[in-house]
Design a protein around this motif. Structure first.
Motif, mmCIF file in Angstrom:
data_model
loop_
_atom_site.group_PDB
_atom_site.id
_atom_site.type_symbol
_atom_site.label_atom_id
_atom_site.label_comp_id
_atom_site.label_asym_id
_atom_site.label_seq_id
_atom_site.Cartn_x
_atom_site.Cartn_y
_atom_site.Cartn_z
ATOM 1 N N PRO A 108 85.436 53.350 29.794
ATOM 2 C CA PRO A 108 84.495 54.057 28.919
ATOM 3 C C PRO A 108 84.329 55.511 29.328
ATOM 4 C CG PRO A 108 83.314 52.579 30.405
ATOM 5 C CD PRO A 108 84.765 52.280 30.557
ATOM 6 N N VAL A 109 84.210 56.370 28.324
ATOM 7 C CA VAL A 109 83.986 57.794 28.567
ATOM 8 C C VAL A 109 82.931 58.291 27.582
ATOM 9 C CG1 VAL A 109 86.360 58.150 29.339
ATOM 10 C CG2 VAL A 109 85.753 58.624 26.959
ATOM 11 N N ILE A 110 82.370 59.443 27.917
ATOM 12 C CA ILE A 110 81.474 60.146 27.008
ATOM 13 C C ILE A 110 82.205 61.390 26.527
ATOM 14 C CG2 ILE A 110 79.279 61.369 26.764
ATOM 15 C CD1 ILE A 110 78.199 59.576 29.031
ATOM 16 N N PHE A 111 82.557 61.425 25.257
ATOM 17 C CA PHE A 111 83.163 62.610 24.670
ATOM 18 C C PHE A 111 82.045 63.599 24.326
ATOM 19 C CE2 PHE A 111 86.353 59.328 23.502
ATOM 20 C CZ PHE A 111 87.447 59.879 24.137
ATOM 21 N N ALA A 112 82.213 64.848 24.756
ATOM 22 C CA ALA A 112 81.174 65.859 24.538
ATOM 23 C C ALA A 112 81.780 67.075 23.837
ATOM 24 C CB ALA A 112 80.555 66.266 25.875
#
Length: 222
Positions: free
Chosen positions: A57-61
């Motif tokens: 999982p990643v947080i795209f910003a």
């Protein structure tokens, strides 16, 4: 104090099921099929850096230049990543939780109201990460007024730090020129998307994560 303190895995699982996981299919890949030819031709879209997306999982910003941004990201992200990625949408007067969530979930969208209920919004987002999903969060929270980066809110960085989840900055360049505030229709122009190297929260403060993310995005806008 942590906004997720005392939140058990079981509780976050329940939140995920209620707000995200009720449906077992999504329309987002179908939407991509419809959008890709138009976006590729009309905006001459180029997406670079897909290899920078890490496993898990990643947080795209991304920065927020126009109403086009979510559609551009749908077109740019690899299918395998996209189908497991969830976009945040602010609760509006016409989109209430009772009805809006049902349609939103089919489009991999989570409706939140950070201004009124920050804790519940954080829990919804954390539930996605816990279930190995990716989040797309615009740190500015709203579209740019003049093409420059706005102030970054810390929500994405708080999640990154508390859940030890990497942030992947994304620069959208050209969308403001195409469809700035006040325009009724986007004009054809070249748009580039840069998926940048991930930022890992270990040994960083929340403010460090915000600063590094903003600097990474800004460098590609110069």
């Amino acid at each position: 104090k942590s906004l997720l303190s005392g939140r058990s895995t079981m509780l976050l699982s329940s939140i995920f099921t209620h707000y995200v996981g009720h449906y077992r299919f999504s329309l987002i890949l179908f939407l991509k099929i419809l959008l890709m030819p138009l976006i590729k031709i009309y905006f001459n879209l180029h997406a670079n850096g897909k290899r920078n997306i890490p496993e898990g999982p990643v947080i795209f910003a991304p920065n927020h230049q126009s109403f086009l941004d979510s559609f551009l990201l749908i077109a740019a992200l690899p299918n395998k990543i996209l189908k497991n990625s969830y976009f945040l949408s602010r609760e509006l007067g016409l989109i209430k939780i009772s009805r809006g969530d049902s349609l939103a979930r089919l489009m991999n969208t989570i409706i939140v109201n950070i201004d009124i209920n920050l804790k519940e919004s954080i829990e919804k987002m954390a539930a996605v990460i816990q279930h190995k999903g990716n989040l797309v969060i615009f740190p500015e929270g709203t579209r740019t007024i003049n093409g420059d980066l706005g102030e970054f809110k810390k929500t994405f960085a708080i999640l990154s730090k508390e859940l030890n989840c990497p942030v992947v900055p994304i620069t959208i360049n050209g969308a403001y020129k195409s469809f700035r505030r006040g325009k009724l229709f986007p004009k054809a122009t070249s748009i580039k998307i840069y998926i940048l190297e991930p930022i890992y929260p270990s040994n960083l403060t929340v403010d460090d994560i915000v600063t590094k993310t903003k600097n990474s995005i800004e460098q590609q806008l110069l």
